[in-house]
Enzyme design. Structure first.
Site, short mmCIF file in Angstrom:
data_model
loop_
_atom_site.label_atom_id
_atom_site.label_comp_id
_atom_site.label_asym_id
_atom_site.label_seq_id
_atom_site.Cartn_x
_atom_site.Cartn_y
_atom_site.Cartn_z
N SER A 19 0.75 -1.14 0.06
CA SER A 19 0.04 -0.13 -0.09
C SER A 19 0.84 1.07 0.08
CB SER A 19 -0.98 0.24 1.26
OG SER A 19 -2.04 -0.86 1.00
N VAL A 70 1.07 -3.71 3.96
CA VAL A 70 0.89 -5.16 4.33
C VAL A 70 2.30 -5.93 4.34
CG1 VAL A 70 -1.40 -5.29 4.63
CG2 VAL A 70 -0.25 -6.09 2.77
O1 DON Z 1 -4.80 -4.54 -1.55
C1 DON Z 1 -4.31 -5.34 -0.77
O2 DON Z 1 -4.92 -5.92 0.05
C2 DON Z 1 -2.62 -5.31 -0.70
N1 DON Z 1 -2.32 -5.30 -2.01
C3 DON Z 1 -2.30 -3.96 -0.14
C4 DON Z 1 -2.88 -3.75 1.22
C5 DON Z 1 -2.00 -2.99 2.01
O3 DON Z 1 -0.81 -2.95 1.89
C6 DON Z 1 -2.60 -2.22 3.17
N2 DON Z 1 -1.75 -1.93 4.10
N3 DON Z 1 -1.21 -1.83 5.21
#
Ligand code: DON
Length: 310
Positions: free
Chosen positions: A63, A259
Site C-alpha cells: 500500500s 502489508v
Molecule cells: O490490496 C491489498 O490488500 C494489498 N495489495 C495492499 C494492502 C495494504 O498494503 C494495506 N496496508 N497496510
C-alpha cells in the site's frame, strides 16, 4: 547528533523484541517472509543517507505504492480526482466495504483499497494495463533515481489469485459508475503497483520529493509545493487507516504503511525515512516498524507538531 549510532541502537532494540506481530498471509508470497527481518534507512534533506539492518533487501511495498499512484493520478487529472475519491479518514479497515454503499461508491480517501482502485482506474487512462504498470515502474525508478527497482511478478500473481475482497470493492464501485474500465484491467494495474519491490534505502530515496516540497535536487520539480503538502496531509490523516490517529499521536509525522511491513515516513524539510519489519499489528500496519519510528521521532525530536526552529 550521531544518526548512524542512533539507528543502529534502534535496530538492536527492535531485534530484541519477541512479539514481532504477524506477517500477512492472504497474499501467498508475503506469508513466507521471515518476521526477524528489519531494515531502516533515512535520506536527509542535504542528501546524506544512513541505513541499518536489512536496508538493502527489497520487500513488497504494497500500500505504500498508493502514495506514488496518487501522485501520478493527480498529475493526470488534477483536482478532478476529488470528485471520485474523498479526503477524509475512514476509521475503517484498509479493505473495508461498509462505507461504499451509503457513500454511493465514492471511497473515503485514496489510501484505503477502494480509493486506490479508483486511482488505478485513473492511471489506466486509455492505456493497456501493461503500459500503465510500466509508467508506474518508471515513475518510481525516476523518483528513487534507481533503475534496478522491479515489480515482483510472483507477488502480483499471488494477489490476483486471492484478491476476492478487492474484486468485490472494484465491482461494487463499477456498479456505481465510479470505475471507467473493466474490473480485471484496473486490478491488474493495482496488484502490480502493490508488488513493487524496493529496499528501505530505495524507498527513502523515492520519498525525497515529499520532504523537499515536490522538487528533487538533480531531476528538478516533480510536483508543486502545494501538492506535496497535500499528499503529506493525506498520509498523516489516512496513511495508517483506522490507526492513523494513533500514528499521528505516537510519531507525529506523515506516514504510509503497507502489508509487506514497510512504512514510508516524511519529515518535511528534514528527512525521508523507510522502515521494514514484516510482522503486522491488528490494523495491518508494521508493528515494530511503528515502534522504530516512534523511537526515532522521540530521539531526534522530528515532528510536524513542533516549532520549526527547535
Ligand atoms: O490490496 C491489498 O490488500 C494489498 N495489495 C495492499 C494492502 C495494504 O498494503 C494495506 N496496508 N497496510
Amino acid at each position: 547528533m550521531d544518526l548512524q549510532a542512533l539507528i543502529d541502537r534502534i535496530r538492536g532494540r527492535i531485534s530484541a523484541e519477541e512479539d514481532r506481530g504477524d506477517v500477512a498471509t492472504y497474499i501467498p508470497g508475503l506469508a513466507r517472509i521471515d518476521p526477524a527481518r528489519f531494515g531502516l534507512a533515512i535520506t536527509l534533506a542535504d542528501g546524506t543517507q544512513v541505513a541499518s539492518g536489512d536496508a538493502d533487501t527489497p520487500f513488497s511495498i504494497q500500500s505504500i505504492s498508493k502514495v506514488f499512484a496518487l501522485t501520478l493520478a493527480l498529475g493526470k487529472v488534477g483536482d478532478q480526482l476529488w470528485q471520485r475519491v474523498g479526503r477524509e479518514p475512514s476509521g475503517s479497515a484498509f479493505n473495508s466495504i461498509v462505507q461504499l454503499e451509503a457513500e454511493k461508491g465514492i471511497p473515503r480517501n485514496p489510501f484505503i483499497n477502494a480509493g486506490a482502485i479508483v486511482v488505478a482506474d485513473v492511471n489506466l487512462g486509455n492505456h493497456q494495463p501493461r503500459e500503465a504498470i510500466g509508467e508506474m515502474l518508471r515513475f518510481v525508478r525516476f523518483l528513487a533515481d534507481d533503475d534496478s527497482i522491479f515489480i515482483d511478478e510472483d507477488i502480483a500473481k499471488g494477489e490476483q489469485d486471492t484478491g476476492f475482497r478487492n474484486m468485490a470493492l472494484a465491482n461494487y464501485m463499477r456498479a456505481f459508475g465510479n470505475l471507467r474500465h473493466a474490473v480485471d484491467l484496473v486490478l491488474g494495474v493495482y496488484f502490480h503497483q502493490c508488488a513493487l519491490a524496493l529496499s528501505a534505502t530505495q524507498l527513502a530515496q523515492a520519498g525525497r520529493f515529499l520532504m523537499l516540497d515536490g522538487r528533487l535536487p538533480e531531476q528538478g520539480r516533480v510536483i508543486s509545493p502545494a501538492r506535496a503538502r497535500r499528499i503529506n496531509a493525506l498520509m498523516l490523516t489516512c496513511g495508517h487507516y483506522d490507526a492513523s490517529g494513533d500514528f499521528a499521536f505516537r510519531i507525529g509525522i506523515p506516514g504510509k504503511s503497507g502489508v509487506g511491513g514497510g512504512i514510508l515516513a516524511v519529515v518535511p524539510g528534514r528527512a525521508s525515512i523507510a522502515v521494514w519489519s514484516p510482522g503486522l499489528n491488528e490494523n495491518g500496519n508494521s508493528k515494530l516498524g511503528t515502534l522504530a519510528l516512534q523511537m526515532l521521532a522521540e530521539e531526534t525530536g522530528w515532528s510536524i507538531f513542533r516549532a520549526a526552529s527547535t
